[in-house]
Design a protein around this motif. Sequence first.
Motif, PDB file in Angstrom:
ATOM      1  N   GLU A 222       0.669  -0.866  -0.162  1.00  0.00           N
ATOM      2  CA  GLU A 222      -0.104  -0.394   0.176  1.00  0.00           C
ATOM      3  C   GLU A 222       0.471   1.913   0.075  1.00  0.00           C
ATOM      4  OE1 GLU A 222      -0.694  -2.591   2.185  1.00  0.00           O
ATOM      5  OE2 GLU A 222      -1.880  -3.405   0.660  1.00  0.00           O
ATOM      6  N   SER A 223       1.903   0.842   0.708  1.00  0.00           N
ATOM      7  CA  SER A 223       3.261   2.543   0.594  1.00  0.00           C
ATOM      8  C   SER A 223       3.267   3.007  -0.613  1.00  0.00           C
ATOM      9  CB  SER A 223       4.049   2.457   2.001  1.00  0.00           C
ATOM     10  OG  SER A 223       4.474   1.329   1.459  1.00  0.00           O
ATOM     11  N   ARG A 224       4.130   1.547  -2.016  1.00  0.00           N
ATOM     12  CA  ARG A 224       4.162   1.771  -3.146  1.00  0.00           C
ATOM     13  C   ARG A 224       3.077   2.216  -4.391  1.00  0.00           C
ATOM     14  NH1 ARG A 224       7.699  -3.420  -2.870  1.00  0.00           N
ATOM     15  NH2 ARG A 224       7.809  -3.546  -0.167  1.00  0.00           N
ATOM     16  N   ARG A 225       3.620   3.068  -5.254  1.00  0.00           N
ATOM     17  CA  ARG A 225       2.821   2.607  -6.608  1.00  0.00           C
ATOM     18  C   ARG A 225       4.228   2.761  -7.865  1.00  0.00           C
ATOM     19  NH1 ARG A 225       0.550   8.330  -4.908  1.00  0.00           N
ATOM     20  NH2 ARG A 225       2.127   9.910  -6.246  1.00  0.00           N
ATOM     21  N   ALA A 226       3.265   2.461  -8.960  1.00  0.00           N
ATOM     22  CA  ALA A 226       4.255   2.973  -9.310  1.00  0.00           C
ATOM     23  C   ALA A 226       4.610   4.160 -10.252  1.00  0.00           C
ATOM     24  CB  ALA A 226       3.627   2.088 -11.578  1.00  0.00           C
ATOM     25  N   ARG A 227       6.352   4.246 -10.579  1.00  0.00           N
ATOM     26  CA  ARG A 227       6.610   5.676 -10.800  1.00  0.00           C
ATOM     27  C   ARG A 227       7.800   5.735 -11.634  1.00  0.00           C
ATOM     28  NH1 ARG A 227       9.068   9.751  -6.331  1.00  0.00           N
ATOM     29  NH2 ARG A 227       7.157  10.417  -5.781  1.00  0.00           N
ATOM     30  N   ASP A 228       7.407   6.802 -12.992  1.00  0.00           N
ATOM     31  CA  ASP A 228       8.455   6.226 -14.241  1.00  0.00           C
ATOM     32  C   ASP A 228       9.762   7.531 -13.913  1.00  0.00           C
ATOM     33  OD1 ASP A 228       9.525   5.932 -16.327  1.00  0.00           O
ATOM     34  OD2 ASP A 228       8.802   7.289 -17.072  1.00  0.00           O
ATOM     35  N   ALA A 229      11.133   6.871 -13.237  1.00  0.00           N
ATOM     36  CA  ALA A 229      12.219   7.648 -12.350  1.00  0.00           C
ATOM     37  C   ALA A 229      12.741   8.335 -13.728  1.00  0.00           C
ATOM     38  CB  ALA A 229      13.010   6.358 -12.856  1.00  0.00           C
ATOM     39  N   GLY A 230      13.232   9.842 -13.080  1.00  0.00           N
ATOM     40  CA  GLY A 230      13.050  10.943 -13.648  1.00  0.00           C
ATOM     41  C   GLY A 230      14.901  10.449 -14.426  1.00  0.00           C
ATOM     42  N   ALA A 231      14.904  11.071 -15.633  1.00  0.00           N
ATOM     43  CA  ALA A 231      16.582  10.977 -16.410  1.00  0.00           C
ATOM     44  C   ALA A 231      17.562  11.701 -15.064  1.00  0.00           C
ATOM     45  CB  ALA A 231      16.837  11.944 -17.514  1.00  0.00           C
ATOM     46  N   ASP A 232      17.911  12.429 -14.210  1.00  0.00           N
ATOM     47  CA  ASP A 232      18.504  12.315 -13.053  1.00  0.00           C
ATOM     48  C   ASP A 232      18.489  11.228 -12.339  1.00  0.00           C
ATOM     49  OD1 ASP A 232      15.770  13.387 -12.472  1.00  0.00           O
ATOM     50  OD2 ASP A 232      16.781  15.009 -11.142  1.00  0.00           O
ATOM     51  N   GLU A 265      16.737  19.274  -0.838  1.00  0.00           N
ATOM     52  CA  GLU A 265      16.466  20.633  -0.569  1.00  0.00           C
ATOM     53  C   GLU A 265      16.422  21.086  -2.117  1.00  0.00           C
ATOM     54  OE1 GLU A 265      13.731  21.137   1.720  1.00  0.00           O
ATOM     55  OE2 GLU A 265      13.990  19.534   1.216  1.00  0.00           O
ATOM     56  N   ASP A 266      17.503  20.968  -2.877  1.00  0.00           N
ATOM     57  CA  ASP A 266      17.340  21.742  -4.343  1.00  0.00           C
ATOM     58  C   ASP A 266      16.532  20.602  -5.118  1.00  0.00           C
ATOM     59  OD1 ASP A 266      19.262  19.268  -4.062  1.00  0.00           O
ATOM     60  OD2 ASP A 266      21.285  20.378  -4.750  1.00  0.00           O
ATOM     61  N   GLY A 267      16.424  19.240  -5.283  1.00  0.00           N
ATOM     62  CA  GLY A 267      15.298  19.010  -5.945  1.00  0.00           C
ATOM     63  C   GLY A 267      16.676  17.598  -6.264  1.00  0.00           C
ATOM     64  N   ALA A 268      17.652  17.946  -5.711  1.00  0.00           N
ATOM     65  CA  ALA A 268      19.027  17.008  -6.029  1.00  0.00           C
ATOM     66  C   ALA A 268      18.154  15.450  -6.089  1.00  0.00           C
ATOM     67  CB  ALA A 268      20.259  16.850  -6.138  1.00  0.00           C
ATOM     68  N   PRO A 269      18.866  14.605  -6.673  1.00  0.00           N
ATOM     69  CA  PRO A 269      18.597  13.282  -6.346  1.00  0.00           C
ATOM     70  C   PRO A 269      20.177  12.490  -4.670  1.00  0.00           C
ATOM     71  CG  PRO A 269      18.495  12.522  -8.327  1.00  0.00           C
ATOM     72  CD  PRO A 269      18.397  14.905  -8.230  1.00  0.00           C
ATOM     73  N   MET A 270      19.507  11.695  -4.095  1.00  0.00           N
ATOM     74  CA  MET A 270      20.670  10.952  -3.622  1.00  0.00           C
ATOM     75  C   MET A 270      20.470   9.930  -3.262  1.00  0.00           C
ATOM     76  SD  MET A 270      21.622  14.764  -0.838  1.00  0.00           S
ATOM     77  CE  MET A 270      20.688  14.814  -0.426  1.00  0.00           C
ATOM     78  N   VAL A 271      21.635   8.686  -2.885  1.00  0.00           N
ATOM     79  CA  VAL A 271      21.364   7.988  -2.232  1.00  0.00           C
ATOM     80  C   VAL A 271      21.027   7.695  -0.739  1.00  0.00           C
ATOM     81  CG1 VAL A 271      22.324   6.082  -2.409  1.00  0.00           C
ATOM     82  CG2 VAL A 271      22.630   6.396  -4.313  1.00  0.00           C
ATOM     83  N   LEU A 272      20.263   7.129  -0.407  1.00  0.00           N
ATOM     84  CA  LEU A 272      19.384   6.243   0.649  1.00  0.00           C
ATOM     85  C   LEU A 272      20.030   5.559   0.842  1.00  0.00           C
ATOM     86  CD1 LEU A 272      17.621   7.387   3.100  1.00  0.00           C
ATOM     87  CD2 LEU A 272      16.219   6.500   1.743  1.00  0.00           C
TER      88      LEU A 272
END
Length: 306
Positions: A222-232, A265-272
Amino acid sequence: MVIRPVRPVALVTDEESLPIDWDMPLLLKACEVIGLKTDVRSWEDADVDWSRYSAVLLRSPWTYVERLPDFLDWCGRITAHTLLLNPLSVVRWSLDKRYLADLAAHGVPVVPTAFVEPGEDPSRAVREFLAAHPRSEEIVVKPTVGAYSKNVQRFARSREAEAAGHVARLHEDGAVLMQPYLPSVDRHGETDLIYFDGAYSHAIRKSAMLMADGTVNVPTLESRRARDAGADERAVASAVLDAAASHLGLDRPLLYGRVDLIRGEDGAPMVLEAELCEPSLSLPFAEEGALRFAEALAKRLEWRSG
Ligand SMILES: Nc1ncnc2c1ncn2[C@@H]1O[C@H](COP(=O)(O)OP(=O)(O)O)[C@@H](O)[C@H]1O
Ligand SMILES: [Mg+2]
């Protein structure tokens, strides 16, 4: 013509985890479709003759979290008899989030992380971390070895003493890490990208697991749904897999991998997190993903027999 291996592949789980492995039914079906023989086996079953299998694929042996030394011993034994996927070096490296430091050293953007080893003073570590991150209103404390958000907790700056107490408790079992709480997860969730044989397959959005009131959710369907990952996001996830391969000296792409990202916060993806041992693959959100995985597995076995 594709020649399928005669010996089956063991898909590894355990009795407790199989009912919540939502990928397994889809993967079994996909393997059947392409003619790849499989057996579902528990890593805790002492009666299995693992040498019968052309490969042993780690799928959902999630009880390992409570029995890590046993699990690593078992992986070592498997490696002596057959092909472990992903290989032992990958398993060892990826089960301990200290790999985040290795990824950062390879230039991959990771969530800012400080490690606190047992023996270090928890109060001092938390104080110094807060001082180093003056703009973070909250921090996250978690064990370096863990899954399913277990023992992951979020603390406001004002709860410094409680955060130090949590570090001290976790030190009974091993090393701890601290990160700023990235508030974008509350609005946008995290993106988990799934790769097979080095190629992007699909992605999902996972909702925030750490609630402001201290409740910790488990990542159900329930906590997941399909998402298209961005190019970044794809670029960062690919960089993680390349860095892992280079760090471990692998000569081919990993058969499977999942990379979890949160935007700063700047929108850039970071690895969790990079899940390279036994990741949940969210196949119910991308059913063709199961077929891609089965095909990649078959190809890997042909390479081996060739
Ligand atoms: N630094 C962080 N900022 C925001 N949320 C976080 C952070 N670290 C962890 N979380 C939340 O906690 C969950 C579990 O943490 P994670 O690092 O993925 O450990 P696990 O190995 O237990 O899955 C994540 O899915 C995310 O919702
Ligand atoms: Mg996670």
